[in-house]
Design a protein around this motif. Structure first.
Motif, PDB file in Angstrom:
ATOM      1  N   GLY A 118       0.811  -1.203   0.000  1.00  0.00           N
ATOM      2  CA  GLY A 118       0.000   0.000   0.000  1.00  0.00           C
ATOM      3  C   GLY A 118       0.847   1.257   0.000  1.00  0.00           C
ATOM      4  O   GLY A 118       0.528   2.244  -0.675  1.00  0.00           O
ATOM      5  N   LEU A 119       1.946   1.243   0.770  1.00  0.00           N
ATOM      6  CA  LEU A 119       2.867   2.377   0.752  1.00  0.00           C
ATOM      7  C   LEU A 119       3.450   2.581  -0.646  1.00  0.00           C
ATOM      8  O   LEU A 119       3.500   3.705  -1.166  1.00  0.00           O
ATOM      9  CB  LEU A 119       4.018   2.146   1.738  1.00  0.00           C
ATOM     10  CG  LEU A 119       3.700   2.141   3.233  1.00  0.00           C
ATOM     11  CD1 LEU A 119       4.970   1.852   4.029  1.00  0.00           C
ATOM     12  CD2 LEU A 119       3.094   3.471   3.672  1.00  0.00           C
ATOM     13  N   ALA A 121       2.228   1.694  -3.485  1.00  0.00           N
ATOM     14  CA  ALA A 121       1.203   2.163  -4.419  1.00  0.00           C
ATOM     15  C   ALA A 121       1.032   3.674  -4.333  1.00  0.00           C
ATOM     16  O   ALA A 121       0.642   4.318  -5.316  1.00  0.00           O
ATOM     17  CB  ALA A 121      -0.122   1.466  -4.137  1.00  0.00           C
ATOM     18  N   ARG A 122       1.324   4.241  -3.185  1.00  0.00           N
ATOM     19  CA  ARG A 122       1.233   5.684  -2.981  1.00  0.00           C
ATOM     20  C   ARG A 122       2.557   6.398  -3.242  1.00  0.00           C
ATOM     21  O   ARG A 122       2.662   7.607  -3.056  1.00  0.00           O
ATOM     22  CB  ARG A 122       0.783   5.976  -1.550  1.00  0.00           C
ATOM     23  CG  ARG A 122      -0.669   5.635  -1.278  1.00  0.00           C
ATOM     24  CD  ARG A 122      -1.582   6.738  -1.748  1.00  0.00           C
ATOM     25  NE  ARG A 122      -2.971   6.483  -1.347  1.00  0.00           N
ATOM     26  CZ  ARG A 122      -3.912   7.415  -1.330  1.00  0.00           C
ATOM     27  NH1 ARG A 122      -3.613   8.659  -1.666  1.00  0.00           N
ATOM     28  NH2 ARG A 122      -5.144   7.106  -0.974  1.00  0.00           N
ATOM     29  N   ILE A 124       5.299   5.955  -1.500  1.00  0.00           N
ATOM     30  CA  ILE A 124       5.962   6.238  -0.228  1.00  0.00           C
ATOM     31  C   ILE A 124       7.032   5.181   0.024  1.00  0.00           C
ATOM     32  O   ILE A 124       6.729   3.994   0.111  1.00  0.00           O
ATOM     33  CB  ILE A 124       4.942   6.252   0.931  1.00  0.00           C
ATOM     34  CG1 ILE A 124       3.917   7.373   0.723  1.00  0.00           C
ATOM     35  CG2 ILE A 124       5.652   6.416   2.274  1.00  0.00           C
ATOM     36  CD1 ILE A 124       2.765   7.339   1.708  1.00  0.00           C
ATOM     37  N   ALA A 220       5.440  11.306   5.814  1.00  0.00           N
ATOM     38  CA  ALA A 220       4.298  10.520   5.339  1.00  0.00           C
ATOM     39  C   ALA A 220       3.513   9.984   6.531  1.00  0.00           C
ATOM     40  O   ALA A 220       4.081   9.683   7.579  1.00  0.00           O
ATOM     41  CB  ALA A 220       4.775   9.382   4.454  1.00  0.00           C
ATOM     42  N   ALA A 222       0.392   7.127   7.560  1.00  0.00           N
ATOM     43  CA  ALA A 222      -0.394   5.975   7.109  1.00  0.00           C
ATOM     44  C   ALA A 222      -1.347   5.544   8.211  1.00  0.00           C
ATOM     45  O   ALA A 222      -1.067   5.708   9.396  1.00  0.00           O
ATOM     46  CB  ALA A 222       0.531   4.818   6.735  1.00  0.00           C
ATOM     47  N   ARG A 238      -3.141  15.377   5.543  1.00  0.00           N
ATOM     48  CA  ARG A 238      -3.253  15.860   4.164  1.00  0.00           C
ATOM     49  C   ARG A 238      -3.342  17.377   4.122  1.00  0.00           C
ATOM     50  O   ARG A 238      -2.790  18.019   3.219  1.00  0.00           O
ATOM     51  CB  ARG A 238      -4.465  15.220   3.493  1.00  0.00           C
ATOM     52  CG  ARG A 238      -4.544  15.441   2.000  1.00  0.00           C
ATOM     53  CD  ARG A 238      -5.527  14.491   1.348  1.00  0.00           C
ATOM     54  NE  ARG A 238      -6.882  14.624   1.890  1.00  0.00           N
ATOM     55  CZ  ARG A 238      -7.906  13.879   1.474  1.00  0.00           C
ATOM     56  NH1 ARG A 238      -7.719  12.940   0.547  1.00  0.00           N
ATOM     57  NH2 ARG A 238      -9.100  14.034   2.011  1.00  0.00           N
ATOM     58  N   PRO A 243       2.203  13.330   2.465  1.00  0.00           N
ATOM     59  CA  PRO A 243       1.726  12.168   1.716  1.00  0.00           C
ATOM     60  C   PRO A 243       0.984  11.227   2.655  1.00  0.00           C
ATOM     61  O   PRO A 243       1.368  11.094   3.823  1.00  0.00           O
ATOM     62  CB  PRO A 243       3.006  11.510   1.196  1.00  0.00           C
ATOM     63  CG  PRO A 243       4.092  12.526   1.372  1.00  0.00           C
ATOM     64  CD  PRO A 243       3.673  13.399   2.525  1.00  0.00           C
ATOM     65  N   ALA A 245      -1.160   7.279   3.168  1.00  0.00           N
ATOM     66  CA  ALA A 245      -1.518   5.937   2.690  1.00  0.00           C
ATOM     67  C   ALA A 245      -2.673   5.468   3.558  1.00  0.00           C
ATOM     68  O   ALA A 245      -2.625   5.572   4.784  1.00  0.00           O
ATOM     69  CB  ALA A 245      -0.335   4.984   2.799  1.00  0.00           C
ATOM     70  N   THR A 246      -3.709   4.957   2.922  1.00  0.00           N
ATOM     71  CA  THR A 246      -4.939   4.596   3.631  1.00  0.00           C
ATOM     72  C   THR A 246      -5.018   3.101   3.917  1.00  0.00           C
ATOM     73  O   THR A 246      -4.278   2.285   3.349  1.00  0.00           O
ATOM     74  CB  THR A 246      -6.164   4.993   2.797  1.00  0.00           C
ATOM     75  OG1 THR A 246      -6.234   4.130   1.643  1.00  0.00           O
ATOM     76  CG2 THR A 246      -6.088   6.443   2.328  1.00  0.00           C
ATOM     77  N   ASP A 249      -5.613   1.279   0.767  1.00  0.00           N
ATOM     78  CA  ASP A 249      -4.399   0.959   0.009  1.00  0.00           C
ATOM     79  C   ASP A 249      -3.813  -0.372   0.478  1.00  0.00           C
ATOM     80  O   ASP A 249      -3.407  -1.208  -0.334  1.00  0.00           O
ATOM     81  CB  ASP A 249      -3.353   2.064   0.182  1.00  0.00           C
ATOM     82  CG  ASP A 249      -3.796   3.393  -0.394  1.00  0.00           C
ATOM     83  OD1 ASP A 249      -4.463   3.406  -1.444  1.00  0.00           O
ATOM     84  OD2 ASP A 249      -3.472   4.435   0.207  1.00  0.00           O
TER      85      ASP A 249
END
Length: 266
Positions: A118-119, A121-122, A124, A220, A222, A238, A243, A245-246, A249
């Motif tokens: 997930g990180l 994908a963002r 990060i 970042a 998350a 945000r 940055p 990450a959800t 994600d």
């Protein structure tokens, strides 16, 4: 294409307690329908006291091909698996299980790899970074070990239960001696990545798991919560230009791993 169930439909079961916020049934049943796979994922909410009886019975169901396991059953399921993947062995828990052709069961743990995915994908990067994580429960254990395997420079763990945080830090150091890992509260502004691995943010009115007012835009943030996708923590981060990450994600990265395990990949 709509999902249809026939006498030949293969069965997958989601086991957990509670399951009202679970995304897996809606996601995987949509995958089955879109790809023309004759299968269905059914949620079964089962208390820990009834887990042993249920899983023992389920293993007698001949069209059951796999399980997705969530809290609080990720450790209890190990007694019912014949082989474990590397991540499951390291973490001491599993959240997916597949029936093999010979009838045996293989299980693995995708919480950690899913979080790292997930990180990524963002966009990060966590490698060689300083990481602060709040929460040291089951999901956090998998995440901490995955981050250590990835090669973070520092990992600081914090939990309301100080002994649990210290125990996890000890486990990380034992498995990954090259990672500087300790336990205790800290200022997230001193880190490159700050993570919420607690349930805070799931309910309206929850306090933030940590203070974001000092975060630089380069830090970042998350969160593992999937519903809501943008938690108050992530919204606040945000707004500061950080940055994020959800939990979604992380969930989507895990689904790709599960689809590969079960042979559902497009």
């Amino acid at each position: 294409m709509s999902l249809t169930i026939s006498g030949a439909t293969r069965l997958y079961v989601l086991l957990g307690d509670p399951l009202d916020k679970a995304r897996s049934p809606e996601h995987y049943n949509a995958v089955f329908a879109a790809r023309g796979i004759d299968a269905v994922l059914v949620p079964m909410e089962v208390a820990p006291t009834a887990f042993e009886a249920l899983i023992t019975a389920l293993k007698h169901v001949r069209n059951l091909d796999g399980l997705i396991i969530t809290m609080p059953h990720k450790q209890a399921v190990l007694a019912h698996l014949d082989r474990l993947g590397d991540a499951a062995q390291r973490v001491g828990a599993a959240n997916v299980a597949r029936r093999e052709a010979d009838g045996s069961w293989f299980g693995d743990m995708y919480d950690g790899p899913g979080f790292v995915g997930g990180l990524r994908a963002r966009g990060i990067a966590a490698e060689a970074r300083r990481v602060y994580m709040v929460g040291c429960g089951g999901v956090a254990r998998a995440m901490a070990l995955a981050l250590a395997e990835l090669g973070v420079a520092q990992l600081r763990l914090h939990d309301l239960d100080a002994r649990r945080a210290a125990s996890l830090a000890e486990t990380v150091r034992a498995q990954y001696p090259g990672v500087a890992c300790d336990a205790g509260a800290a200022d997230p502004a001193q880190f490159d990545l700050a993570i919420n691995a607690t349930p805070l943010g799931m309910r309206p009115g929850d306090p933030l798991p940590f203070d974001v007012t000092g975060l630089a835009p380069s830090t970042a943030v998350a969160d593992v919560t999937t519903k809501p996708e943008i938690t108050p923590l992530l919204a606040a981060a945000r707004e500061r230009g950080c940055p994020i990450a959800t939990g979604r994600d992380m969930f989507e990265a895990q689904t790709l791993l599960a689809e590969r395990l079960f042979g559902w990949s497009a």
